[in-house]
Enzyme design. Structure first.
Site, PDB file in Angstrom:
ATOM      1  N   HIS A   1       0.821  -1.206   0.000  1.00  0.00           N
ATOM      2  CA  HIS A   1       0.000   0.000   0.000  1.00  0.00           C
ATOM      3  C   HIS A   1       0.864   1.268   0.000  1.00  0.00           C
ATOM      4  CE1 HIS A   1      -3.254   2.413   2.395  1.00  0.00           C
ATOM      5  NE2 HIS A   1      -3.154   2.828   1.147  1.00  0.00           N
TER       6      HIS A   1
ATOM      7  N   GLU B   1       2.315   1.686  -3.344  1.00  0.00           N
ATOM      8  CA  GLU B   1       1.311   2.222  -4.283  1.00  0.00           C
ATOM      9  C   GLU B   1       1.296   3.759  -4.194  1.00  0.00           C
ATOM     10  OE1 GLU B   1      -2.783   3.797  -3.914  1.00  0.00           O
ATOM     11  OE2 GLU B   1      -2.877   1.765  -3.094  1.00  0.00           O
ATOM     12  N   HIS B   2       1.356   4.276  -2.969  1.00  0.00           N
ATOM     13  CA  HIS B   2       1.381   5.733  -2.800  1.00  0.00           C
ATOM     14  C   HIS B   2       2.694   6.326  -3.308  1.00  0.00           C
ATOM     15  CE1 HIS B   2      -1.968   6.846   0.154  1.00  0.00           C
ATOM     16  NE2 HIS B   2      -2.179   5.574  -0.115  1.00  0.00           N
TER      17      HIS B   2
HETATM   18 ZN   LIG Z   1      -3.982   4.692   0.444  1.00  0.00          ZN
END
Ligand SMILES: [Zn+2]
Length: 1046
Positions: A144, A147-148
């Site tokens: 996650h 992803e950022h």
């Molecule tokens: Zn997020």
């Protein structure tokens, strides 16, 4: 917005929501359905959503729709044949999908093994996504956070956040990224070919060649920082966007439950970890681990490209080959095996504590319980489809056995968040459970679930009920639905990455035909249930609401920070200060965004597109006819004006609307009615509707809005059912009513944390206009309070009398107007059927008053209201009065809010660590907002600062153009035939008004924006602040603390 997980609550009513249920494992569609169920809880943020979007209004547009230029023309252009080698890719398989008029191409990149799927169709809203299989081995949120962080600058585009900048430099119809338990996807949509390649270039560079700077990791992931950056004597804190995002996500009891249930059903696999990240584990992730995870997962050999639409995909292949794939070699070492679960030989039991609901309305109903069964590996489309159907047959709607034994009996208040069949992971699962259970009933709930399954395995299901669900699938196949290409991204990825043919799920008709044969041969569904019952890999999970859980978590975090603080050497302390300053400097740096591609402002269409319509009357009832290609579906809309309904009855309108199809009608009891509606109606909803005058904010219309859609051949049936529901409703059933209201209360209360911002905004907006006041009554905390009052008073007779009075009031043709959408050859037939239907209503000539009453003078009430909820983050709304749609300042105000949002994004998200924040203008209100925000005062300051910033010579031509682009990408986003022209009809907005607004939006200059900022913001002291948030927030002095109580 989308975490593809099993938290998506199963909806109790099938036909209210079925429109999107087009493919068997359609995650995204489920979440869209969830959003569209709008009974007072406006979900502003989806429950469990790990994405990069900051504002649901700019990046997350699930209701957008794709227009097929001509539905009847089959795409017949061939682009290559099987075995061809094109730009480094080999064409593996070409398949036609007649039911969708698609031609699909599967390819494989020869050098790296990257997979590619293109769906060729007439849709102009082209979609692209790249997906990587991502398999975290812990709960640090590495996938996650990556992803950022990939979206924070790349080799070709070394600016701080190319992703957010592209939102303003493109005419995208969708841009997002999301992390699922086993993959990460980066999708976008656009109608403009040039824009498509601009975005493609940024997406490819971001994912394959990100800079992954340490400062970005610290901003997006986690870092240690002193409360006052440069003052080591102030409190040491964990900060980071994902860190706060996950705190917000996991304080939602439903997300928490679903996460824990999944982790324990799949031990020993990647699914036993939280791919979004556990706030207490996120700080363990190192920068090195992040980079390593990227190297091992974001490689072409582990990638899945998807494109969809009418652009020639051979050009996409060329672009992808030249700009990314040609720079890689095959990597055979990548191991992204999920690993199968070691099957249990006997069931397991677990007991957990979970965060409490926002209101302690049922102190004795503190428990949640479910049974989850690990089913099979997801390899077989037919198996998936039929398991989804079985899940519907058992659970959905009042005519199903599980609904009756669990919900209607009152044993549970709602299904547990994991209830239903889930085939999003490598192995599928089936779960059933409930929330709002009394301790003494826990055993009984368990027994009831098993007994209900056993009984259904014996008795099976009636063919009529099965057909009613098949009808819903068939309707959905024809309904040109919202964002179809984008839905495919989520729907296809989860099975594709596990080696299945991603095209298989598109062949729904074949599977349905196959099912019909099976049903004739054997007790098909009965056998499936027996299989489930015989499966020993079964998890019994019990959760108890615990008021203290969050407090304990916070204390643990404080303790951990104290420990860290006590061990810090002086040089380490200095390092923390230096790094904080460094990050701040970087955030404050002017960026050279000119390296990013951009759509030219001249490319925006000057002429407002028009939707042709025909206005007529039936008797004296106004009727608008829209002749559009609807693929064999008839759409019906009607509004009934209720302005002159007595004020005592008005608060009950939302309840009336949500119950109207749940009580039974005519010869049908509520269960039979459910089945009848599923058999003949594809979509149905009744909702309260408030519209604000386009030229006068005090001109409010209060209405009930009825929507229905059916296959053309079912028009007579649809109107006959509608007639029964309106004229012969069985309201006089106190037991059923009581049960349904109990369920509504539970789901409202459970939804408060995920709707925090929506409630805050509704309350803040309630003091300016009649519309705002009414919206608070119908959608706000006031509505929650009404439902609580009804439950605690338990006076069903009085409620029934009110509902009957409302029902009586609305049966009046003088209050109605209608809209129909259908193809030309069906218009005459449709009008005739509608005419017959309308004849049953008489004209009572009730006066349609226009309500211009302003809310009572609010000076005595506090302008700062704070509602404590069990959350560790805040939802903040600050509102000011704006102007109506046609006012000359309306367009510049809209532009100004976009400009200010750019500033606020930096302050609230990047620096403040909130998940999102900004300012918007609609409905005559300007509203500043932030969500999942660890700060309060700081954010309120940022709201004010943004105004000064705009007046200090900071607005540039570039910022104005950015704002224009982002507004027009919304404005001109495609709509499905069923949605076209509806807003204009509802608000009496003419083509001329829209053209004028377009002209105004396109001719904005800096002095005008400064003038607007001064007049509407700087010198306007009439504002309200509402916060739903953590009671541990500091800075509460100026707030009036209120309780969301019974
Ligand atoms: Zn997020």
């Amino acid at each position: 917005m989308i975490r593809l997980a099993k938290n998506i609550k199963i909806n109790k009513n099938l036909n209210k929501l079925a429109s999107n249920y087009t493919i068997n494992n359609n995650n995204l569609s489920k979440s869209i359905i969830l959003n569209s169920r709008n009974n007072g809880t406006n979900k502003d943020i989806n429950v469990k959503s790990f994405t990069t979007s900051t504002s649901t209004s700019t990046t997350n547009k699930p209701n957008q729709t794709y227009v097929f230029k001509d539905l009847n023309i089959f795409k017949n252009v061939k682009r290559g044949k099987e075995g061809d080698i094109i730009h480094g890719f080999k064409v593996v398989r070409i398949r036609d999908v007649p039911e969708r008029q698609f031609k699909t191409y599967r390819l494989e990149h020869i050098e790296t093994g990257a997979k590619y799927l293109h769906i060729d169709c007439e849709d102009t809203n082209n979609v692209f996504s790249v997906t990587f299989k991502t398999i975290p081995k812990d709960s640090t949120g590495v996938a996650h956070i990556l992803e950022h962080t990939t979206l924070c600058g790349s080799e070709k585009y070394p600016v701080r956040d190319p992703f957010f900048n592209m939102l303003k430099r493109s005419l995208n119809t969708y841009m997002n990224a999301w992390t699922a338990p086993d993959h990460t996807s980066y999708p976008f949509g656009t109608q403009d070919p040039k824009d498509f390649y601009n975005l493609l270039s940024v997406y490819l560079d971001a994912t394959f060649f990100p800079l992954l700077k340490e400062s970005d990791f610290r901003q997006e992931g986690h870092r240690l920082e002193f409360e006052q950056l440069d003052q080591p004597e102030s409190l040491l804190k964990f900060k980071g966007i994902v860190f706060n995002e996950m705190k917000g996500a996991l304080s939602d009891p439903s997300s928490f439950y679903a996460e824990v249930a999944q982790q324990h059903l799949y031990p020993g696999t990647t699914y036993a970890h939280n791919s979004g990240g556990e706030p207490n584990e996120i700080p363990n992730l190192t920068y090195e681990q992040l980079k390593d995870f990227h190297a091992k997962h974001y490689h072409p050999s582990n990638s899945y490209f998807f494109s969809y639409g009418d652009l020639n995909f051979l050009d996409h292949l060329k672009f992808i080959q030249e700009n990314s794939l040609s720079k890689f070699k095959k990597d055979n070492l990548i191991n992204t095996n999920v690993g199968k679960v070691d099957r249990w030989t006997e069931p397991k039991r677990l007991h957990f504590k979970c965060p409490p609901s926002a209101m302690d309305i049922n102190p004795e109903r503190k428990y949640k319980f479910s049974i989850s069964i690990l089913h099979k590996e997801n390899k077989d489309l037919f198996e998936s489809l039929t398991m989804h159907m079985l899940s519907n047959l058992l659970l959905r709607g009042s005519n199903t056995p599980m609904y009756q034994s669990l919900l209607e009996s009152g044993l549970v208040l709602d299904y547990s968040p994991n209830t239903g069949f889930d085939d999003n992971l490598l192995e599928s699962s089936f779960s059933v459970g409930g929330i709002g259970i009394k301790k003494e009933d826990l055993e009984l709930v368990e027994k009831t679930i098993i007994q209900t399954l056993e009984k259904s395995a014996e008795e099976g299901f009636s063919r009529q009920v099965i057909e009613s669900i098949l009808h819903q699938y068939e309707f959905a196949q024809k309904d040109v639905s919202a964002s179809f290409g984008l839905k495919l991204v989520g729907a296809l990825a989860s099975s594709w990455i596990h080696g299945n043919d991603p095209v298989d799920p598109l062949f729904l008709n074949e599977s349905i035909a196959h099912l019909r044969q099976e049903l004739d041969k054997s007790p098909f569904f009965e056998n499936k249930i027996k299989e489930l019952l015989a499966n020993p890999h079964r998890l019994y999970i019990t959760m108890e609401n615990d008021e203290n859980l969050q407090k304990e978590d916070t204390e643990k975090e404080m303790e951990k920070l104290k420990q860290i603080r006590s061990k810090l050497s002086e040089s380490q302390t200095n390092e923390i200060v230096e790094m904080a300053k460094d990050l701040q400097n970087r955030q404050n740096q002017q960026q050279d965004v000119a390296v990013l591609p951009k759509i030219n402002i001249c490319d925006i269409e000057k002429q407002q597109p028009k939707v042709p319509h025909h206005d007529t009357t039936l008797g004296s009832t106004p009727l608008r006819i829209l002749d559009l290609p609807t693929n064999g579906i008839s759409y019906f809309r009607s509004t009934i004006d209720i302005s002159s309904l007595s004020p005592e009855l008005k608060p009950y309108v939302p309840l009336f609307c949500s119950l109207i199809d749940e009580m039974g009608a005519g010869e049908f009891d509520h269960k039979q009615l459910d089945t009848e509606m599923n058999l003949y109606i594809g979509k149905f909803s009744v909702s309260p509707l408030i519209t604000i005058g386009h030229s006068d904010l005090n001109h409010t219309q209060e209405r009930i809005y009825i929507k229905g859609a059916c296959l053309n051949e079912n028009l007579v049936k649809m109107f006959s059912l509608l007639q029964k529901v309106l004229l012969e409703n069985k309201w006089k059933n106190p037991d059923l009513l009581k049960n349904l209201i109990g369920q509504k209360q539970a789901s409202l209360v459970e939804g408060i944390p995920s709707s925090g911002l929506s409630y805050a905004k509704t309350l803040s907006s309630s003091k300016f206009t009649r519309a705002g006041e009414l919206s608070e009554q119908w959608n706000g905390l006031t509505h929650v309070k009404l439902i609580n009052d009804i439950v605690s008073k338990n006076d069903m007779d009085s409620l029934i009398s009110k509902l009957l009075q409302i029902n009586e009031f609305i049966l009046d043709r003088s209050l109605m107007k209608c809209l129909i959408t259908t193809e030309g050859n069906n218009v005459a037939n449709y009008t005739e059927k509608l005419n017959d239907f309308m004849k049953v209503f008489s004209y009572k000539n009730t006066e349609m008053v226009v309500n211009t009453k302003k809310p009572v003078d609010p000076t005595n009430d506090s302008r700062f209201n704070f509602f404590p909820i069990p959350a560790t983050v805040n939802y903040i709304s600050k509102t000011l009065q704006s102007v109506p749609y046609t006012h000359q300042d309306s367009a510049p105000i809209q532009i100004l809010t976009k400009v200010l949002s750019e500033y606020l994004h930096k302050e609230i998200r990047e620096k403040g660590g909130a998940y999102g924040g900004g300012v918007s203008a609609d409905g005559g209100i300007i509203s500043f907002y932030s969500y999942r925000d660890p700060n309060l005062d700081k954010t309120l300051n940022a709201f004010n600062q943004s105004i000064h910033w705009s007046l200090n010579n900071n607005i540039t031509t570039e910022t104005i153009e950015n704002a224009q682009l982002s507004i027009f990408s919304d404005f001109d986003s495609p709509e499905s035939p069923s949605n076209k022209g509806v807003g204009e009809w509802m608000r009496d907005i003419t083509d001329e008004m829209k053209q004028t607004r377009r002209n105004n939006l396109l001719s904005i200059n800096k002095p005008k924006l400064e003038e607007i900022s001064k007049n509407y913001l700087l010198e306007n002291n009439n504002n309200y602040v509402t916060v739903l948030g953590s009671k541990d927030s500091s800075d509460l002095n100026k707030f009036n603390i209120k309780q969301i109580t019974v």
